[in-house]
Design a protein around this motif. Structure first.
Motif, PDB file in Angstrom:
ATOM      1  N   HIS A   9     -34.064  11.406 -22.128  1.00  0.00           N
ATOM      2  CA  HIS A   9     -32.838  10.699 -22.342  1.00  0.00           C
ATOM      3  C   HIS A   9     -33.001   9.224 -21.860  1.00  0.00           C
ATOM      4  O   HIS A   9     -31.824   8.421 -22.068  1.00  0.00           O
ATOM      5  CB  HIS A   9     -31.449  11.228 -22.035  1.00  0.00           C
ATOM      6  CG  HIS A   9     -31.006  12.455 -22.698  1.00  0.00           C
ATOM      7  ND1 HIS A   9     -30.500  12.143 -24.035  1.00  0.00           N
ATOM      8  CD2 HIS A   9     -31.132  13.804 -22.603  1.00  0.00           C
ATOM      9  CE1 HIS A   9     -30.332  13.549 -24.452  1.00  0.00           C
ATOM     10  NE2 HIS A   9     -30.721  14.417 -23.576  1.00  0.00           N
ATOM     11  N   ARG A  46     -30.002  14.144 -15.936  1.00  0.00           N
ATOM     12  CA  ARG A  46     -30.821  14.813 -17.173  1.00  0.00           C
ATOM     13  C   ARG A  46     -32.075  14.494 -17.367  1.00  0.00           C
ATOM     14  O   ARG A  46     -32.760  13.750 -16.460  1.00  0.00           O
ATOM     15  CB  ARG A  46     -29.778  14.328 -18.376  1.00  0.00           C
ATOM     16  CG  ARG A  46     -29.742  12.835 -18.615  1.00  0.00           C
ATOM     17  CD  ARG A  46     -28.977  12.224 -19.672  1.00  0.00           C
ATOM     18  NE  ARG A  46     -28.994  10.843 -19.723  1.00  0.00           N
ATOM     19  CZ  ARG A  46     -28.018  10.228 -20.762  1.00  0.00           C
ATOM     20  NH1 ARG A  46     -27.135  10.852 -21.363  1.00  0.00           N
ATOM     21  NH2 ARG A  46     -28.018   8.790 -20.553  1.00  0.00           N
ATOM     22  N   SER A  98     -20.645  10.625 -25.802  1.00  0.00           N
ATOM     23  CA  SER A  98     -21.060  11.079 -24.413  1.00  0.00           C
ATOM     24  C   SER A  98     -20.313  10.010 -23.241  1.00  0.00           C
ATOM     25  O   SER A  98     -20.134  10.256 -22.364  1.00  0.00           O
ATOM     26  CB  SER A  98     -22.590  11.142 -24.350  1.00  0.00           C
ATOM     27  OG  SER A  98     -22.902  11.540 -22.939  1.00  0.00           O
ATOM     28  N   ARG A 145     -19.605  20.328 -19.797  1.00  0.00           N
ATOM     29  CA  ARG A 145     -18.901  19.505 -21.021  1.00  0.00           C
ATOM     30  C   ARG A 145     -19.841  20.122 -22.232  1.00  0.00           C
ATOM     31  O   ARG A 145     -21.098  20.252 -22.341  1.00  0.00           O
ATOM     32  CB  ARG A 145     -19.105  18.135 -21.081  1.00  0.00           C
ATOM     33  CG  ARG A 145     -18.419  17.483 -22.258  1.00  0.00           C
ATOM     34  CD  ARG A 145     -18.721  15.944 -22.116  1.00  0.00           C
ATOM     35  NE  ARG A 145     -20.248  15.556 -22.551  1.00  0.00           N
ATOM     36  CZ  ARG A 145     -20.993  14.597 -22.335  1.00  0.00           C
ATOM     37  NH1 ARG A 145     -20.582  13.599 -21.329  1.00  0.00           N
ATOM     38  NH2 ARG A 145     -22.004  14.255 -22.815  1.00  0.00           N
ATOM     39  N   TYR A 162     -24.298  11.749 -30.554  1.00  0.00           N
ATOM     40  CA  TYR A 162     -24.073  12.174 -29.287  1.00  0.00           C
ATOM     41  C   TYR A 162     -23.768  10.728 -28.331  1.00  0.00           C
ATOM     42  O   TYR A 162     -22.988  10.836 -27.231  1.00  0.00           O
ATOM     43  CB  TYR A 162     -25.301  12.943 -28.972  1.00  0.00           C
ATOM     44  CG  TYR A 162     -25.532  12.634 -27.344  1.00  0.00           C
ATOM     45  CD1 TYR A 162     -25.117  13.270 -26.339  1.00  0.00           C
ATOM     46  CD2 TYR A 162     -26.801  11.830 -27.276  1.00  0.00           C
ATOM     47  CE1 TYR A 162     -25.392  12.835 -25.182  1.00  0.00           C
ATOM     48  CE2 TYR A 162     -27.303  11.561 -25.946  1.00  0.00           C
ATOM     49  CZ  TYR A 162     -26.608  12.111 -24.730  1.00  0.00           C
ATOM     50  OH  TYR A 162     -26.827  11.718 -23.810  1.00  0.00           O
ATOM     51  N   ASP A 198     -20.819  19.639 -25.837  1.00  0.00           N
ATOM     52  CA  ASP A 198     -21.183  18.746 -26.655  1.00  0.00           C
ATOM     53  C   ASP A 198     -21.249  19.354 -28.129  1.00  0.00           C
ATOM     54  O   ASP A 198     -22.537  19.498 -28.722  1.00  0.00           O
ATOM     55  CB  ASP A 198     -22.537  17.962 -26.352  1.00  0.00           C
ATOM     56  CG  ASP A 198     -22.456  16.796 -25.324  1.00  0.00           C
ATOM     57  OD1 ASP A 198     -21.185  17.181 -24.804  1.00  0.00           O
ATOM     58  OD2 ASP A 198     -23.083  16.140 -24.942  1.00  0.00           O
ATOM     59  N   ALA A 210     -24.081  18.810 -20.044  1.00  0.00           N
ATOM     60  CA  ALA A 210     -23.494  18.970 -21.193  1.00  0.00           C
ATOM     61  C   ALA A 210     -24.423  19.295 -22.343  1.00  0.00           C
ATOM     62  O   ALA A 210     -25.167  18.624 -23.161  1.00  0.00           O
ATOM     63  CB  ALA A 210     -23.471  17.273 -21.323  1.00  0.00           C
ATOM     64  N   PRO A 211     -24.434  20.671 -22.382  1.00  0.00           N
ATOM     65  CA  PRO A 211     -25.273  21.187 -23.545  1.00  0.00           C
ATOM     66  C   PRO A 211     -24.645  21.093 -24.871  1.00  0.00           C
ATOM     67  O   PRO A 211     -23.515  21.244 -24.966  1.00  0.00           O
ATOM     68  CB  PRO A 211     -25.361  22.463 -22.960  1.00  0.00           C
ATOM     69  CG  PRO A 211     -24.225  22.941 -22.299  1.00  0.00           C
ATOM     70  CD  PRO A 211     -23.688  21.736 -21.781  1.00  0.00           C
ATOM     71  N   SER A 212     -25.506  20.977 -25.896  1.00  0.00           N
ATOM     72  CA  SER A 212     -24.944  21.190 -27.405  1.00  0.00           C
ATOM     73  C   SER A 212     -25.177  22.687 -27.656  1.00  0.00           C
ATOM     74  O   SER A 212     -26.103  23.334 -27.577  1.00  0.00           O
ATOM     75  CB  SER A 212     -25.574  20.463 -28.273  1.00  0.00           C
ATOM     76  OG  SER A 212     -25.790  18.992 -27.816  1.00  0.00           O
ATOM     77  N   ARG A 237     -22.022  16.384 -14.691  1.00  0.00           N
ATOM     78  CA  ARG A 237     -21.590  17.201 -15.674  1.00  0.00           C
ATOM     79  C   ARG A 237     -22.940  17.606 -16.338  1.00  0.00           C
ATOM     80  O   ARG A 237     -23.951  17.279 -16.357  1.00  0.00           O
ATOM     81  CB  ARG A 237     -20.854  16.688 -16.573  1.00  0.00           C
ATOM     82  CG  ARG A 237     -21.307  15.703 -17.825  1.00  0.00           C
ATOM     83  CD  ARG A 237     -22.079  14.652 -17.098  1.00  0.00           C
ATOM     84  NE  ARG A 237     -22.727  13.535 -18.265  1.00  0.00           N
ATOM     85  CZ  ARG A 237     -23.747  13.743 -18.967  1.00  0.00           C
ATOM     86  NH1 ARG A 237     -24.592  14.810 -18.907  1.00  0.00           N
ATOM     87  NH2 ARG A 237     -23.988  12.708 -19.871  1.00  0.00           N
TER      88      ARG A 237
HETATM   89  N1  GLU Z   1     -25.558  17.037 -25.425  1.00  0.00           N
HETATM   90  C1  GLU Z   1     -26.811  16.234 -24.694  1.00  0.00           C
HETATM   91  C2  GLU Z   1     -28.243  17.133 -24.700  1.00  0.00           C
HETATM   92  O1  GLU Z   1     -27.860  18.237 -24.782  1.00  0.00           O
HETATM   93  C3  GLU Z   1     -26.444  15.763 -23.282  1.00  0.00           C
HETATM   94  C4  GLU Z   1     -27.506  14.829 -22.804  1.00  0.00           C
HETATM   95  C5  GLU Z   1     -26.638  14.512 -21.320  1.00  0.00           C
HETATM   96  O2  GLU Z   1     -26.761  15.126 -20.554  1.00  0.00           O
HETATM   97  O3  GLU Z   1     -26.240  13.409 -21.883  1.00  0.00           O
HETATM   98  O4  GLU Z   1     -29.191  16.467 -24.930  1.00  0.00           O
END
Ligand code: GLU
Length: 446
Positions: free
Chosen positions: A207, A203, A189, A40, A185, A42, A8-10, A6
């Motif tokens: 992280h 990612r 997540s 996804r 988050y 976020d 998963a951008p905010s 996935r």
């Molecule tokens: N929304 C988080 C971000 O943009 C997702 C990080 C992830 O991939 O878990 O940093």
């Protein structure tokens, strides 16, 4: 195991080159293993998330040709988070805290001044029932922390970084929910990754410490842990994390004439042991995608290198691929002729103007005027077949005795108004006999 990744951008801003790279990695890995690539959104941070950025994320992925196999949105899943939150509070995995940001900051500084790790000391965890009641009576709404299990060492084998080990005692219990009820988050997540059966979380290495606490959250909700791949971050050409990179997204690339194929070819291989190659076809990029090829050092993103790659990609693009972006009237033969001379598709219009429009006659040296008059006559008389350039230059070679540069350069200048450009053999049929004669006469008469 079914492979599910996935991205998963905010939606709190436009995607930048670092985000795009993550999207590409997730897509490539899923394609490589016959799996699924999900998007996804976020968007638990209602104050900062904006619908226009959600639209832009979809548009950017479409431009890159990274079609998601499914889309989830965190804002649609708040009830699910609440259910698991309630369970985790009941089981003692999440506990309420009352410290203000200022109090926490002071404690951190005190710990640091004593050379101790600046870790949250679980003060609220140890409050008595009466003390809790007093906080509540005073109207202090709690924020909520996830209680890390100090007795379970945190270990995982990262697909890029290898063996990872964290001592949970050196981590603060992470805040998972704010006093106003909004979510951070981390926990949503984990719940999503579990519910979506994400097999690989791919990612950036920013992280890594989140992963350490998230692994314990997977355990706490009774979910299997996915695999993790944390890639080294990008740096700017100047060798450090730059603001410029953070502002570089699809709009900027498109405006600079960068093709999506170029970005994919670049970002698929940047930071790996495999060479960046001007590959239009994604199949070899998919086939070679392997986290074992990724280095640990930050990868340098250089716009100049992307430009060079882009030119090599443009030189291979089919007419059908670029036709909507070409000037009216420009056909496949014209694109074929002009393509090797442009670094960006938009520059084709400049060469098309040379074919169709007025050219400067004064490029020709005074010494070459008589030669141009002669060329005009020959051009008017030769049989204008498939290859008029060789017919013209062969005839002129014989009649003028000129050869090489002395033969070709005045003709190029008179016919195109420029010193350099596409192969004249390809260009002259596009210019056509009438315009060619006219241009040679104009150069002779200047
Ligand atoms: N929304 C988080 C971000 O943009 C997702 C990080 C992830 O991939 O878990 O940093």
């Amino acid at each position: 195991m079914a492979i599910i990744t996935r991205f998963a951008p905010s939606p709190t801003g436009r995607l930048h080159v670092g985000n795009l790279r993550q999207a590409i990695h997730n897509w490539l890995f899923a394609r490589r293993h016959g799996g699924q690539f999900w998007l996804r959104i976020d968007d638990t941070d209602a104050a900062r998330s904006r619908e226009e950025y959600v639209d832009a994320i979809h548009a950017d992925l479409a431009w890159l040709g990274l079609t998601p196999d499914g889309v989830e949105r965190q804002s649609a899943r708040l009830a699910r988070y609440q259910t698991l939150f309630d369970q985790l509070v009941a089981s003692g995995h999440i506990y309420p805290c009352y410290e203000s940001a200022e109090e926490l900051d002071i404690r951190r500084k005190i710990l640091l001044s004593r050379s101790l790790p600046p870790v949250y000391e679980r003060t609220s965890l140890h409050l008595s029932a009466d003390e809790h009641a007093a906080k509540q009576a005073a109207g202090i709404a709690p924020h909520w922390r996830f209680k890390l299990n100090h007795d379970a060492p945190i270990l995982w084998t990262d697909a890029v970084r290898g063996e990872q080990r964290f001592d949970p005692r050196l981590l603060s219990d992470p805040v998972v929910r704010r006093a106003d009820g909004s979510w951070l988050y981390l926990l949503p997540s984990v719940i999503d990754d579990a519910d979506m059966r994400v097999s690989h979380v791919i990612r950036g290495e920013d992280h890594v410490s989140n992963t350490a606490s998230q692994l314990q959250m997977f355990a706490a909700i009774g979910a299997p842990t996915p695999n993790f791949a944390h890639t080294a971050l990008l740096t700017g050409a100047e060798g450090k994390l730059s603001k410029r990179l953070g502002a570089l997204g699809c709009d900027e690339f498109r405006a600079a004439g960068i093709e999506p194929e170029s970005l994919i070819a670049k970002l698929a291989r940047l930071g790996t042991a495999d060479p960046v190659e001007p590959l239009i076809d994604r199949a070899p990029l998919i086939a070679s995608f392997d986290f074992g090829r990724f280095g640990r050092a930050p990868a340098r993103f250089d716009m100049g290198e992307l430009e060079t790659l882009n030119a090599r990609i443009v030189h291979q693009l089919d007419f059908a691929h670029v036709a909507p972006r070409l000037p009216q009237g420009m056909d496949a033969a014209a694109w074929q002729a002009i393509r090797p001379n442009v670094a960006h598709v938009a520059e084709a219009a400049d060469w098309w103007a040379v074919v169709e429009g007025a050219v400067a006659a004064d490029m020709v040296d005074a010494d070459d005027k008589i030669f141009c008059a002669q060329a005009a006559q020959v051009a008017a008389q030769i049989i204008w077949g498939e290859d008029p350039w060789h017919a013209l230059t062969d005839a002129l070679k014989a009649s003028s005795g000129r050869k090489g540069r002395a033969l070709f350069l005045p003709l190029r200048r008179a016919l195109t108004g420029r010193d350099h450009g596409p192969d004249m053999a390809a260009l002259l049929p596009l210019i056509g006999q009438a315009r060619a004669v006219e241009r040679l006469e104009a150069a002779a008469a200047r």
